[in-house]
Write a protein that holds these residues in place. Structure first.
Motif, PDB file in Angstrom:
ATOM      1  N   GLN A  41       0.858  -1.185   0.000  1.00  0.00           N
ATOM      2  CA  GLN A  41       0.000   0.000   0.000  1.00  0.00           C
ATOM      3  C   GLN A  41       0.894   1.235   0.000  1.00  0.00           C
ATOM      4  OE1 GLN A  41      -2.545   0.542   3.469  1.00  0.00           O
ATOM      5  NE2 GLN A  41      -4.101   1.499   2.175  1.00  0.00           N
ATOM      6  N   GLU A  58      -5.703   3.573  -2.000  1.00  0.00           N
ATOM      7  CA  GLU A  58      -6.347   2.328  -2.430  1.00  0.00           C
ATOM      8  C   GLU A  58      -6.199   2.261  -3.942  1.00  0.00           C
ATOM      9  OE1 GLU A  58      -7.580   0.079  -0.394  1.00  0.00           O
ATOM     10  OE2 GLU A  58      -7.458   1.272   1.428  1.00  0.00           O
ATOM     11  N   LEU A  75      -4.957  -1.825  -2.857  1.00  0.00           N
ATOM     12  CA  LEU A  75      -3.721  -2.491  -2.448  1.00  0.00           C
ATOM     13  C   LEU A  75      -3.200  -3.317  -3.611  1.00  0.00           C
ATOM     14  CD1 LEU A  75      -4.785  -3.785   1.079  1.00  0.00           C
ATOM     15  CD2 LEU A  75      -3.743  -1.606   0.480  1.00  0.00           C
TER      16      LEU A  75
END
Length: 119
Positions: free
Chosen positions: A101, A111, A113
């Motif tokens: 991340q 976001e 991941l």
């Protein structure tokens, strides 16, 4: 007029981060070195200097537990994409996949991941 111009300029500067791209993980590799792991991660982010830059990435497990953190201490506006490594990461036995991340100093953790299988 000067007051309006100053207010408008301040508004533009304060909202520019709202339109900024999150750091993107272009690629990542993991190599086991004895009992620990080494990670190499390539990031892409439109760094603009100290005001907005990718300032780190981390390795997390499937539950979101942080296993390792690589802090980036300066912007890379003239080096895109760029790769940085982190060694000495302890991965719990039986773990077959981790996630990377990325983070920037304005928006925080990005976001989605990046899933990375461990071989």
């Amino acid at each position: 007029m000067i007051r309006f111009t100053s207010t408008f300029a301040l508004f533009c500067l304060s909202t520019s981060a709202l339109w900024a791209d999150a750091p993107e993980i272009v690629s990542a590799t993991a190599t086991q070195q004895g009992k620990s792991w080494s990670f190499s991660v390539t990031l892409l982010h439109p760094d603009t200097g100290w005001d907005h830059y990718a300032d780190g990435w981390r390795v997390v497990d499937a539950d979101g537990k942080e296993l390792g953190l690589r802090t980036l201490f300066h912007p890379h506006e003239n080096e895109q994409p760029f790769t940085r490594s982190l060694g000495g990461v302890n991965i719990p036995a039986g773990t077959t996949e981790v996630f990377i991340q990325a983070r920037d100093n304005v928006e925080g953790w990005a976001e989605p991941l990046f899933a990375l299988p461990l071989k």
